[in-house]
Design an enzyme around this catalytic site. Structure first.
Site, short mmCIF file in Angstrom:
data_model
loop_
_atom_site.label_atom_id
_atom_site.label_comp_id
_atom_site.label_asym_id
_atom_site.label_seq_id
_atom_site.Cartn_x
_atom_site.Cartn_y
_atom_site.Cartn_z
CG ASP A 30 92.70 -17.54 62.51
OD1 ASP A 30 92.46 -16.82 63.49
OD2 ASP A 30 91.87 -17.77 61.62
N GLY A 31 93.55 -18.42 65.53
CA GLY A 31 92.93 -19.28 66.55
C GLY A 31 93.28 -18.90 67.98
CD1 TRP A 35 95.01 -23.00 72.56
CD2 TRP A 35 95.14 -21.23 73.93
NE1 TRP A 35 95.88 -23.32 73.58
CE2 TRP A 35 95.97 -22.24 74.43
CE3 TRP A 35 95.04 -20.02 74.62
CZ2 TRP A 35 96.72 -22.08 75.59
CZ3 TRP A 35 95.79 -19.85 75.79
CH2 TRP A 35 96.61 -20.89 76.27
CG HIS A 47 96.17 -12.09 71.07
ND1 HIS A 47 95.93 -12.74 69.88
CD2 HIS A 47 95.11 -11.25 71.25
CE1 HIS A 47 94.78 -12.32 69.37
NE2 HIS A 47 94.26 -11.43 70.18
CG ASN A 78 94.15 -7.97 62.84
OD1 ASN A 78 95.23 -8.51 62.64
ND2 ASN A 78 93.01 -8.63 62.66
CD1 TRP A 79 94.65 -0.92 61.60
CD2 TRP A 79 95.13 -0.32 63.70
NE1 TRP A 79 96.00 -0.68 61.67
CE2 TRP A 79 96.33 -0.29 62.94
CE3 TRP A 79 95.20 0.04 65.05
CZ2 TRP A 79 97.56 0.06 63.47
CZ3 TRP A 79 96.44 0.39 65.59
CH2 TRP A 79 97.60 0.40 64.81
NE ARG A 201 93.12 -18.20 58.48
CZ ARG A 201 92.59 -17.05 58.17
NH1 ARG A 201 92.66 -16.60 56.94
NH2 ARG A 201 91.99 -16.31 59.08
CG LEU A 208 94.51 -16.63 50.36
CD1 LEU A 208 94.93 -16.18 48.97
CD2 LEU A 208 95.58 -17.52 50.97
CB SER A 209 92.70 -13.09 56.11
OG SER A 209 91.71 -14.01 56.51
CD GLU A 220 101.62 -26.80 46.16
OE1 GLU A 220 100.53 -27.26 46.56
OE2 GLU A 220 101.90 -26.66 44.95
C1 FPP Z 1 94.53 -14.31 64.97
O1 FPP Z 1 93.85 -15.01 65.97
C2 FPP Z 1 95.74 -13.76 65.54
C3 FPP Z 1 96.07 -12.45 65.56
C4 FPP Z 1 95.22 -11.39 64.98
C5 FPP Z 1 97.31 -12.00 66.20
C6 FPP Z 1 98.46 -12.89 65.94
C7 FPP Z 1 99.54 -12.55 66.84
C8 FPP Z 1 100.32 -13.47 67.48
C9 FPP Z 1 100.19 -14.92 67.28
C10 FPP Z 1 101.41 -13.04 68.34
C11 FPP Z 1 102.36 -12.22 67.54
C12 FPP Z 1 103.64 -12.14 68.12
C13 FPP Z 1 104.51 -11.16 67.86
C14 FPP Z 1 105.87 -11.32 68.28
C15 FPP Z 1 104.15 -9.91 67.18
P1 FPP Z 1 92.39 -14.50 66.39
O2 FPP Z 1 92.57 -13.55 67.49
O3 FPP Z 1 91.70 -13.96 65.19
O4 FPP Z 1 91.76 -15.84 66.87
P2 FPP Z 1 90.23 -16.26 66.71
O5 FPP Z 1 89.96 -16.34 65.23
O6 FPP Z 1 90.20 -17.62 67.36
O7 FPP Z 1 89.41 -15.24 67.42
#
Ligand code: FPP
Length: 255
Positions: A30-31, A35, A47, A78-79, A201, A208-209, A220
């Site tokens: 997450d994040g 970032w 991403h 996430n959709w 996380r 846990l989402s 843990e």
């Molecule tokens: C959550 O951060 C992250 C995701 C929904 C996507 C996670 C995907 C990757 C880290 C790359 C995956 C790589 C492969 C190879 C499939 P967020 O977008 O919710 O961040 P935020 O909470 O700061 O908005």
């Protein structure tokens, strides 16, 4: 909540016990968005960097002796994000496996992908299928992606399939126990390693989402403030040090 200074990193690395590495580590990455926002970049830049970090952490985890690394790459919720972001996230597996496959093979890593794969765009599905096929002979760490995965959906499907088997006379309802349920979940391919020992996380969120709700019963949980695109092998090791300081009793008493 854990946030690390450089001194704490060094201390943590000194105290990592290589004989007590968690067998199964699961990560909610997450994040990415925050970032990117902090750098005045579009969310997808987070991403993209997050994908690069997946490469680093895969190698770090494999070298630490972790047996299964499960990564939450895309949830069934996430959709709801803007179409452009969803499209970008769906392209990431194509880019990831397209660029990282030689190293995955060199590291002897086996790829598994779990989730509602039938609902993925064809190219994403193909990349996942190819990655699983191309690494099927590898005997090292399992890199287990949760892609279009949701734990409630997983439990609903397990209930449906057990009900169907019972209706067809293949399953005696009185024989349904925790193992039978586990055998109907999307983690069944992991056998005895299906339940994570450690869940991490990133980004400071502590929930846990809809991730592995059954399998995390006795895991843990370690939360770090680090945004996923800043996550490093040293942060992973620090999380494992924190895990190693826990007293896992599984409902019993300390021996
Ligand atoms: C959550 O951060 C992250 C995701 C929904 C996507 C996670 C995907 C990757 C880290 C790359 C995956 C790589 C492969 C190879 C499939 P967020 O977008 O919710 O961040 P935020 O909470 O700061 O908005």
């Amino acid at each position: 909540m854990t946030s690390f200074t450089m001194e704490e990193f060094l201390l943590a690395n000194q105290s990592l016990d290589p004989t007590r590495i968690p067998a199964h580590v699961a990560i909610i990455m997450d994040g990415n968005g925050r970032w990117a926002k902090a750098r005045h970049l579009p969310r997808v830049a987070g991403h993209k960097q997050g994908m690069e970090v997946v490469k680093t952490i895969t190698k770090a985890a494999s070298r630490l002796g972790i047996k299964v690394l499960t990564l939450y790459a895309f949830s069934t919720e996430n959709w709801k994000r803007p179409t452009s972001e969803v499209s970008y996230l769906m392209r990431l597996p194509v880019d990831f496996f397209g660029t990282f496959m030689p190293e995955l093979i060199q590291e002897n890593v086996r790829v598994q992908v779990m989730g509602e794969l039938d609902a993925l765009p064809a190219k994403t599905r193909q990349a996942a299928d190819d990655a699983m096929a191309d690494t099927a002979q590898n005997t090292g760490m399992i890199l287990n992606f949760a892609l279009n995965y949701g734990a409630r959906d997983e439990l609903v499907q397990a209930a449906r399939s057990m009900a169907q088997e019972a209706k067809e006379g293949q399953l005696d309802p009185t024989s349904i126990d925790a193992q039978v349920v586990a055998d109907h979940l999307m983690t069944r391919h992991l056998g005895a390693l299906a339940d994570p020992d450690l869940l991490i996380r990133s980004s400071g969120e502590e929930r846990l989402s809809n991730f592995l709700l059954w399998q995390l019963a006795y895991s843990e949980l370690v939360f770090t403030d680090t945004y996923w695109p800043d996550f490093t092998g040293a942060v992973l090791e620090s999380c494992i040090v924190e895990y190693q300081a826990r007293d896992r009793r599984f409902g019993g008493l300390t021996s």
